[in-house]
Design a protein around this motif. Sequence first.
Motif, PDB file in Angstrom:
ATOM      1  N   SER A 207       0.808  -1.043   0.073  1.00 40.87           N
ATOM      2  CA  SER A 207       0.093  -0.070  -0.065  1.00 40.87           C
ATOM      3  C   SER A 207       1.056   1.257  -0.008  1.00 40.87           C
ATOM      4  O   SER A 207       1.958   1.195   0.592  1.00 40.87           O
ATOM      5  CB  SER A 207      -0.823  -0.029   1.235  1.00 40.87           C
ATOM      6  OG  SER A 207      -0.397  -0.086   2.406  1.00 40.87           O
ATOM      7  N   GLN A 319       3.618  -4.514   5.732  1.00 39.30           N
ATOM      8  CA  GLN A 319       2.523  -4.881   4.920  1.00 39.30           C
ATOM      9  C   GLN A 319       1.852  -6.230   5.427  1.00 39.30           C
ATOM     10  O   GLN A 319       0.758  -6.361   5.648  1.00 39.30           O
ATOM     11  CB  GLN A 319       2.601  -4.955   3.299  1.00 39.30           C
ATOM     12  CG  GLN A 319       1.431  -5.218   2.456  1.00 39.30           C
ATOM     13  CD  GLN A 319       0.596  -4.102   2.759  1.00 39.30           C
ATOM     14  OE1 GLN A 319       1.021  -2.801   2.722  1.00 39.30           O
ATOM     15  NE2 GLN A 319      -0.643  -4.141   2.967  1.00 39.30           N
ATOM     16  N   VAL A 322       0.183  -5.540   8.975  1.00 36.62           N
ATOM     17  CA  VAL A 322      -0.871  -4.850   8.681  1.00 36.62           C
ATOM     18  C   VAL A 322      -1.913  -5.560   8.052  1.00 36.62           C
ATOM     19  O   VAL A 322      -3.239  -5.354   8.909  1.00 36.62           O
ATOM     20  CB  VAL A 322      -0.651  -3.294   7.877  1.00 36.62           C
ATOM     21  CG1 VAL A 322      -1.786  -2.940   7.239  1.00 36.62           C
ATOM     22  CG2 VAL A 322       0.403  -2.577   8.273  1.00 36.62           C
ATOM     23  N   ASP A 323      -1.805  -6.489   7.284  1.00 37.40           N
ATOM     24  CA  ASP A 323      -2.902  -7.352   6.581  1.00 37.40           C
ATOM     25  C   ASP A 323      -3.335  -8.310   7.738  1.00 37.40           C
ATOM     26  O   ASP A 323      -4.572  -8.666   7.926  1.00 37.40           O
ATOM     27  CB  ASP A 323      -2.323  -8.090   5.449  1.00 37.40           C
ATOM     28  CG  ASP A 323      -2.080  -7.110   4.280  1.00 37.40           C
ATOM     29  OD1 ASP A 323      -2.559  -5.958   4.204  1.00 37.40           O
ATOM     30  OD2 ASP A 323      -1.125  -7.443   3.243  1.00 37.40           O
ATOM     31  N   ASP A 325      -3.278  -7.983  10.920  1.00 39.08           N
ATOM     32  CA  ASP A 325      -3.918  -7.133  11.895  1.00 39.08           C
ATOM     33  C   ASP A 325      -5.362  -6.803  11.541  1.00 39.08           C
ATOM     34  O   ASP A 325      -6.520  -6.862  12.110  1.00 39.08           O
ATOM     35  CB  ASP A 325      -3.332  -5.863  12.561  1.00 39.08           C
ATOM     36  CG  ASP A 325      -2.103  -6.238  13.336  1.00 39.08           C
ATOM     37  OD1 ASP A 325      -1.982  -7.434  13.655  1.00 39.08           O
ATOM     38  OD2 ASP A 325      -1.138  -5.422  13.414  1.00 39.08           O
ATOM     39  N   ALA A 326      -5.374  -6.422  10.304  1.00 37.23           N
ATOM     40  CA  ALA A 326      -6.833  -6.056   9.670  1.00 37.23           C
ATOM     41  C   ALA A 326      -7.642  -7.500   9.327  1.00 37.23           C
ATOM     42  O   ALA A 326      -8.869  -7.370   9.716  1.00 37.23           O
ATOM     43  CB  ALA A 326      -6.529  -5.567   8.082  1.00 37.23           C
ATOM     44  N   LYS A 327      -7.221  -8.564   9.092  1.00 36.28           N
ATOM     45  CA  LYS A 327      -7.880  -9.879   9.270  1.00 36.28           C
ATOM     46  C   LYS A 327      -8.379 -10.288  10.486  1.00 36.28           C
ATOM     47  O   LYS A 327      -9.550 -10.517  10.962  1.00 36.28           O
ATOM     48  CB  LYS A 327      -7.068 -10.943   8.628  1.00 36.28           C
ATOM     49  CG  LYS A 327      -6.977 -10.708   7.081  1.00 36.28           C
ATOM     50  CD  LYS A 327      -6.111 -11.997   6.536  1.00 36.28           C
ATOM     51  CE  LYS A 327      -5.603 -11.940   4.980  1.00 36.28           C
ATOM     52  NZ  LYS A 327      -4.983 -12.967   4.608  1.00 36.28           N
ATOM     53  N   LYS A 329      -9.054  -7.995  13.093  1.00 33.94           N
ATOM     54  CA  LYS A 329      -9.855  -7.369  13.460  1.00 33.94           C
ATOM     55  C   LYS A 329     -11.239  -7.308  12.802  1.00 33.94           C
ATOM     56  O   LYS A 329     -12.249  -7.336  13.038  1.00 33.94           O
ATOM     57  CB  LYS A 329      -9.552  -5.514  13.196  1.00 33.94           C
ATOM     58  CG  LYS A 329      -8.544  -5.316  14.004  1.00 33.94           C
ATOM     59  CD  LYS A 329      -7.936  -3.776  13.974  1.00 33.94           C
ATOM     60  CE  LYS A 329      -6.696  -3.527  14.791  1.00 33.94           C
ATOM     61  NZ  LYS A 329      -6.481  -2.041  14.383  1.00 33.94           N
ATOM     62  N   GLY A 330     -11.193  -7.793  11.545  1.00 35.25           N
ATOM     63  CA  GLY A 330     -12.429  -8.279  10.866  1.00 35.25           C
ATOM     64  C   GLY A 330     -13.038  -9.488  11.124  1.00 35.25           C
ATOM     65  O   GLY A 330     -14.135  -9.439  11.253  1.00 35.25           O
TER      66      GLY A 330
END
Length: 366
Positions: A207, A319, A322-323, A325-327, A329-330
């Motif tokens: 990103s 990256q 970050v991905d 942590d995003a998964k 949290k999702g």
Amino acid sequence: MQLYLLCGSQCMHAFVSRNIFPSNLVSAAFQSYATSYKLMKKNGTDGITNITVEKVPFGTDQDGMNILGLVVFAIVFGVALRKLGEEGEILIKFFNAFNEATMVLVSWIMWYAPIGIMFLVAGKIVEMEDVASLFASLGKYIACCLIGHAIHGILVLPGIYFIITRKNPYTFLWGIFTALATAFGTSSSSAALPLMMKCVEEKNGISKHISRFILPIGATVNMDGAALFQCVAAVFIAQLNNVSLNFIQVITILVTATASSVGAAGIPAGGVLTLAIILEAIGLPTSDISLILAVDWLVDRTCTVLNVEGDAFGAGILQFFVDRDAKRKGAELSEVRLEAAPESSPLISKRSDAQKSGSGEKESSM
């Protein structure tokens, strides 16, 4: 034997501690703390026979810059200026302007560098008794640097990326091949920075907010290739002058090379400029840098490739985190939504049945 090991460890601790924290910054620019030894005679029990001689260490100041202390002070002072906020911005701008002016002077000097290097190398060759051994030593130095860079760039950095992300690191390297080729051709990590951003964003899926934060910092701070080159160059110059490096000097080379490479400029031959700091720290002649400059056009290119590769792998690892942590949290958010869904209760079911029966009666009456 245990006494000598104990004395050696204490001397190394005192040497490093006193140089890291200098008592006077002005004197640190001219003198450094060092451990020396003196012979002391010790009489036996009768005062005449059994006289022994002991080697006693003691601390003394010697000529030469305390580079380690100055670098540590500069790092701490920079953090303090950043903590001041707006009040420290004035001094930060002053140092930035001073650094830019210095870089302009260096660029002017670099235009005349080939002529000066030619005469310096010629003078060094005339001084050597065996020219063949000098060229053989330079060949071994170049081979050592290239092999070290190859091991670090092909095995170490991809291995770290694979262990953390569990992805194929060589696929990632293929995506930045154009940027690596540009780094090899220009020998400047700053010149390869725009193309590196484009490659990692378009081909490796990094990103923009990560690549444009990590890569500019890495182009200035991440200089692992320069650190490797400086360590090898320092040992090469020591061997060229028949100087045997002790354990304390080796540790000084490692610490100073790591610290000074952080501030190396992302320009061609930027690592050679900081090599003088390392040679000064361990008491080696800085005039021998001319031999390094003679072959630096090749070694510096592999240093730049290694620096740029490390920056790209750093962006890829960030990256991945970050991905992940995003998964996570999702997944947590979906679980919260499922838990917050209304459950069937008797009151709700009775109310819904009453509403259905009421609507049915209205339809029948109509």
